[in-house]
Write a protein that holds these residues in place. Sequence first.
Motif, PDB file in Angstrom:
ATOM      1  N   LEU A  39      17.961  -3.318 -10.810  1.00 36.76           N
ATOM      2  CA  LEU A  39      17.255  -4.595 -10.778  1.00 36.76           C
ATOM      3  C   LEU A  39      15.868  -4.480 -11.398  1.00 36.76           C
ATOM      4  CD1 LEU A  39      17.351  -7.532  -9.727  1.00 36.76           C
ATOM      5  CD2 LEU A  39      16.283  -6.692  -7.643  1.00 36.76           C
ATOM      6  N   ALA A  40      15.228  -3.327 -11.246  1.00 38.75           N
ATOM      7  CA  ALA A  40      13.891  -3.130 -11.792  1.00 38.75           C
ATOM      8  C   ALA A  40      13.886  -3.176 -13.315  1.00 38.75           C
ATOM      9  CB  ALA A  40      13.316  -1.808 -11.307  1.00 38.75           C
ATOM     10  N   HIS A  41      15.026  -2.927 -13.942  1.00 41.40           N
ATOM     11  CA  HIS A  41      15.096  -2.913 -15.400  1.00 41.40           C
ATOM     12  C   HIS A  41      15.646  -4.209 -15.978  1.00 41.40           C
ATOM     13  CE1 HIS A  41      13.809   1.202 -15.751  1.00 41.40           C
ATOM     14  NE2 HIS A  41      14.647   1.530 -14.777  1.00 41.40           N
ATOM     15  N   THR A  42      15.677  -5.257 -15.187  1.00 42.76           N
ATOM     16  CA  THR A  42      16.107  -6.563 -15.677  1.00 42.76           C
ATOM     17  C   THR A  42      14.890  -7.465 -15.833  1.00 42.76           C
ATOM     18  OG1 THR A  42      16.444  -7.493 -13.469  1.00 42.76           O
ATOM     19  CG2 THR A  42      18.326  -6.336 -14.465  1.00 42.76           C
ATOM     20  N   PHE A  43      15.121  -8.714 -16.154  1.00 45.20           N
ATOM     21  CA  PHE A  43      14.019  -9.661 -16.290  1.00 45.20           C
ATOM     22  C   PHE A  43      13.362  -9.974 -14.947  1.00 45.20           C
ATOM     23  CE2 PHE A  43      17.720 -12.196 -15.389  1.00 45.20           C
ATOM     24  CZ  PHE A  43      17.253 -13.210 -14.577  1.00 45.20           C
ATOM     25  N   LEU A  44      14.006  -9.623 -13.839  1.00 50.90           N
ATOM     26  CA  LEU A  44      13.432  -9.856 -12.516  1.00 50.90           C
ATOM     27  C   LEU A  44      12.468  -8.750 -12.080  1.00 50.90           C
ATOM     28  CD1 LEU A  44      16.577 -11.124 -10.605  1.00 50.90           C
ATOM     29  CD2 LEU A  44      14.632 -12.461 -11.375  1.00 50.90           C
ATOM     30  N   GLY A  45      12.426  -7.649 -12.822  1.00 50.10           N
ATOM     31  CA  GLY A  45      11.565  -6.520 -12.470  1.00 50.10           C
ATOM     32  C   GLY A  45      10.102  -6.886 -12.303  1.00 50.10           C
ATOM     33  N   PRO A  46       9.497  -7.596 -13.274  1.00 55.30           N
ATOM     34  CA  PRO A  46       8.085  -7.971 -13.100  1.00 55.30           C
ATOM     35  C   PRO A  46       7.846  -8.883 -11.902  1.00 55.30           C
ATOM     36  CG  PRO A  46       8.713  -8.145 -15.396  1.00 55.30           C
ATOM     37  CD  PRO A  46       9.973  -7.887 -14.621  1.00 55.30           C
ATOM     38  N   ALA A  47       8.781  -9.772 -11.610  1.00 60.02           N
ATOM     39  CA  ALA A  47       8.623 -10.661 -10.454  1.00 60.02           C
ATOM     40  C   ALA A  47       8.669  -9.865  -9.154  1.00 60.02           C
ATOM     41  CB  ALA A  47       9.709 -11.729 -10.459  1.00 60.02           C
ATOM     42  N   VAL A  48       9.555  -8.888  -9.077  1.00 58.61           N
ATOM     43  CA  VAL A  48       9.632  -8.046  -7.882  1.00 58.61           C
ATOM     44  C   VAL A  48       8.347  -7.236  -7.731  1.00 58.61           C
ATOM     45  CG1 VAL A  48      10.858  -6.101  -6.851  1.00 58.61           C
ATOM     46  CG2 VAL A  48      12.147  -7.943  -7.930  1.00 58.61           C
ATOM     47  N   GLU A  49       7.841  -6.720  -8.842  1.00 56.82           N
ATOM     48  CA  GLU A  49       6.605  -5.928  -8.788  1.00 56.82           C
ATOM     49  C   GLU A  49       5.418  -6.785  -8.353  1.00 56.82           C
ATOM     50  OE1 GLU A  49       3.845  -3.043 -11.588  1.00 56.82           O
ATOM     51  OE2 GLU A  49       5.563  -4.076 -12.457  1.00 56.82           O
ATOM     52  N   ASP A  50       5.292  -7.990  -8.900  1.00 60.69           N
ATOM     53  CA  ASP A  50       4.196  -8.876  -8.503  1.00 60.69           C
ATOM     54  C   ASP A  50       4.310  -9.266  -7.028  1.00 60.69           C
ATOM     55  OD1 ASP A  50       3.116  -8.805 -11.021  1.00 60.69           O
ATOM     56  OD2 ASP A  50       4.058 -10.695 -11.668  1.00 60.69           O
ATOM     57  N   GLY A  51       5.519  -9.532  -6.562  1.00 58.94           N
ATOM     58  CA  GLY A  51       5.711  -9.868  -5.155  1.00 58.94           C
ATOM     59  C   GLY A  51       5.364  -8.713  -4.237  1.00 58.94           C
ATOM     60  N   THR A  52       5.705  -7.511  -4.657  1.00 55.52           N
ATOM     61  CA  THR A  52       5.382  -6.336  -3.861  1.00 55.52           C
ATOM     62  C   THR A  52       3.881  -6.112  -3.802  1.00 55.52           C
ATOM     63  OG1 THR A  52       7.469  -5.345  -4.529  1.00 55.52           O
ATOM     64  CG2 THR A  52       5.833  -3.865  -3.605  1.00 55.52           C
ATOM     65  N   LYS A  53       3.208  -6.268  -4.952  1.00 60.48           N
ATOM     66  CA  LYS A  53       1.753  -6.076  -4.983  1.00 60.48           C
ATOM     67  C   LYS A  53       1.041  -7.113  -4.121  1.00 60.48           C
ATOM     68  CE  LYS A  53       1.216  -3.734  -9.386  1.00 60.48           C
ATOM     69  NZ  LYS A  53       0.673  -3.813 -10.741  1.00 60.48           N
ATOM     70  N   SER A  54       1.443  -8.369  -4.228  1.00 62.57           N
ATOM     71  CA  SER A  54       0.779  -9.400  -3.430  1.00 62.57           C
ATOM     72  C   SER A  54       1.087  -9.229  -1.943  1.00 62.57           C
ATOM     73  CB  SER A  54       1.172 -10.797  -3.906  1.00 62.57           C
ATOM     74  OG  SER A  54       2.549 -11.014  -3.722  1.00 62.57           O
ATOM     75  N   GLY A  55       2.290  -8.760  -1.622  1.00 67.36           N
ATOM     76  CA  GLY A  55       2.632  -8.496  -0.218  1.00 67.36           C
ATOM     77  C   GLY A  55       1.794  -7.383   0.374  1.00 67.36           C
ATOM     78  N   THR A  56       1.578  -6.319  -0.389  1.00 65.67           N
ATOM     79  CA  THR A  56       0.745  -5.226   0.131  1.00 65.67           C
ATOM     80  C   THR A  56      -0.710  -5.644   0.231  1.00 65.67           C
ATOM     81  OG1 THR A  56       0.560  -4.296  -2.099  1.00 65.67           O
ATOM     82  CG2 THR A  56       2.248  -3.360  -0.659  1.00 65.67           C
ATOM     83  N   GLN A  57      -1.172  -6.517  -0.668  1.00 66.16           N
ATOM     84  CA  GLN A  57      -2.547  -7.003  -0.565  1.00 66.16           C
ATOM     85  C   GLN A  57      -2.727  -7.853   0.683  1.00 66.16           C
ATOM     86  OE1 GLN A  57      -3.273  -8.975  -4.265  1.00 66.16           O
ATOM     87  NE2 GLN A  57      -3.760  -7.082  -5.344  1.00 66.16           N
ATOM     88  N   ILE A  58      -1.715  -8.644   1.019  1.00 65.20           N
ATOM     89  CA  ILE A  58      -1.794  -9.459   2.230  1.00 65.20           C
ATOM     90  C   ILE A  58      -1.818  -8.578   3.471  1.00 65.20           C
ATOM     91  CG2 ILE A  58      -0.496 -11.096   3.661  1.00 65.20           C
ATOM     92  CD1 ILE A  58       0.441 -12.389   1.002  1.00 65.20           C
ATOM     93  N   VAL A  59      -0.959  -7.562   3.491  1.00 62.92           N
ATOM     94  CA  VAL A  59      -0.899  -6.659   4.646  1.00 62.92           C
ATOM     95  C   VAL A  59      -2.207  -5.874   4.786  1.00 62.92           C
ATOM     96  CG1 VAL A  59       0.242  -4.596   5.546  1.00 62.92           C
ATOM     97  CG2 VAL A  59       1.603  -6.486   4.658  1.00 62.92           C
ATOM     98  N   ASN A  60      -2.754  -5.430   3.647  1.00 64.46           N
ATOM     99  CA  ASN A  60      -3.979  -4.643   3.692  1.00 64.46           C
ATOM    100  C   ASN A  60      -5.223  -5.495   3.889  1.00 64.46           C
ATOM    101  OD1 ASN A  60      -2.642  -2.230   3.360  1.00 64.46           O
ATOM    102  ND2 ASN A  60      -2.778  -2.294   1.137  1.00 64.46           N
ATOM    103  N   GLY A  61      -5.119  -6.810   3.740  1.00 63.40           N
ATOM    104  CA  GLY A  61      -6.235  -7.703   3.965  1.00 63.40           C
ATOM    105  C   GLY A  61      -7.208  -7.772   2.812  1.00 63.40           C
ATOM    106  N   HIS A  62      -6.740  -7.544   1.591  1.00 61.52           N
ATOM    107  CA  HIS A  62      -7.631  -7.591   0.410  1.00 61.52           C
ATOM    108  C   HIS A  62      -7.533  -8.919  -0.254  1.00 61.52           C
ATOM    109  CE1 HIS A  62      -8.777  -3.330   0.293  1.00 61.52           C
ATOM    110  NE2 HIS A  62      -7.630  -3.190   0.963  1.00 61.52           N
TER     111      HIS A  62
END
Length: 62
Positions: A39-62
Amino acid sequence: MSVHLPLILVLGLIAFAFIKFHRVRWWGVIALVLFGFLLAHTFLGPAVEDGTKSGTQIVNGH
């Protein structure tokens, strides 16, 4: 006091607990991991990466 744990250790513990308590087969876990890599090597890869980054920012409180 803060504790720093590697992400792979946390994910490994979560996966172990999930397999142990939900009686998931190992081949199912391997299939899901393989699906994640594919899945990471399809067109959905960047969307998954952005969602993961924003999720960790929310959890970390940044």
